[in-house]
Scaffold this active site. Structure first.
Site, PDB file in Angstrom:
ATOM      1  N   ARG A 174       0.672  -1.193  -0.047  1.00 42.86           N
ATOM      2  CA  ARG A 174      -0.119   0.009  -0.032  1.00 42.86           C
ATOM      3  C   ARG A 174       1.021   1.259  -0.009  1.00 42.86           C
ATOM      4  NH1 ARG A 174      -3.108  -1.086   4.682  1.00 42.86           N
ATOM      5  NH2 ARG A 174      -4.644  -2.010   3.307  1.00 42.86           N
TER       6      ARG A 174
ATOM      7  N   ASP B  79       0.644  -7.987   8.632  1.00 46.82           N
ATOM      8  CA  ASP B  79      -0.580  -8.633   8.444  1.00 46.82           C
ATOM      9  C   ASP B  79      -1.693  -8.211   9.734  1.00 46.82           C
ATOM     10  OD1 ASP B  79       0.240 -10.031   6.248  1.00 46.82           O
ATOM     11  OD2 ASP B  79       0.789 -11.440   7.610  1.00 46.82           O
TER      12      ASP B  79
ATOM     13  N   ASP C  62      -3.618  -6.561  12.732  1.00 47.80           N
ATOM     14  CA  ASP C  62      -3.961  -5.088  13.003  1.00 47.80           C
ATOM     15  C   ASP C  62      -4.580  -5.006  14.113  1.00 47.80           C
ATOM     16  OD1 ASP C  62      -3.071  -4.115  10.325  1.00 47.80           O
ATOM     17  OD2 ASP C  62      -4.678  -5.130   9.505  1.00 47.80           O
TER      18      ASP C  62
ATOM     19  N   ASP D 292      -7.178  -9.886  11.329  1.00 49.70           N
ATOM     20  CA  ASP D 292      -6.374 -10.624  10.466  1.00 49.70           C
ATOM     21  C   ASP D 292      -5.332 -11.667  10.832  1.00 49.70           C
ATOM     22  OD1 ASP D 292      -7.404  -8.886   8.609  1.00 49.70           O
ATOM     23  OD2 ASP D 292      -6.225  -7.552   8.674  1.00 49.70           O
TER      24      ASP D 292
END
Length: 177
Positions: free
Chosen positions: A22, A104, A106, A119
């Site tokens: 991202r 990964d 969160d 997650d």
């Protein structure tokens, strides 16, 4: 090398396999020291690894650490401050961008203090798929516990007053650019 207060920087998050996860088109640096960069993303383009693009509509004060395995994004909304925390490698700033590796897991913290872990399934899948070393799995798990404890006890930066102070600082930084 660290960015300077008032500087607008690019933010990149990768996955363990080196693929881009991202990006944020801009973040204005509000504070920087040996431990962290604090910046604001506001009306900023975000591009996901699948090419999807979206525009942030609310101000977010972001804490990116140089020595911790997480970052904290505090979103200022009408109903209060929401915190979204990414378990990720310590950040580096190379002059091009502020960069980290997303691992990964969160943590989401609501204005009422409720704290949830997200997650876990993705973390388990990627451990095998991307061959996370056992040391990284251990560090991420320990940092997740540390992060959740900080959130529950309202340790730094989980204090709405701090977030609003940084938001106020944004306007003075913006004026002097």
């Amino acid at each position: 090398m660290v960015p300077k207060v008032g500087e607008v920087i690019y933010i990149q998050s990768y996955k363990h396999d080196g693929s881009l996860h991202r990006t944020w088109s801009s973040g204005t640096v509000l504070d920087v020291d040996d431990e962290k960069v604090v910046l604001i993303t506001y009306k900023t383009w975000v591009v996901e690894s699948d090419g999807r693009r979206w525009f942030t509509r609310e101000p977010a004060i972001c804490f990116y650490y140089f020595d911790r395995w997480y970052n904290v994004i505090s979103m200022i909304r009408n109903k209060g401050v929401y915190y979204y925390c990414n378990l990720a490698s310590p950040n580096v700033f190379d002059g091009e961008a502020l960069k980290n590796i997303d691992y990964d897991l969160d943590v989401k913290v609501f204005p009422d203090g409720k704290c949830i872990l997200l997650d876990e399934d993705e973390f388990l899948v990627h451990q095998k798929k991307m061959n996370y070393p056992s040391e990284i799995i251990e560090i991420v798990t320990e940092e997740k516990d540390r992060l959740m404890w900080l959130a529950k006890t309202k340790g730094y930066p989980f204090d709405d007053e701090i977030i609003h102070d940084y938001f106020d600082k944004y306007f003075s930084v913006k004026e002097f650019k």
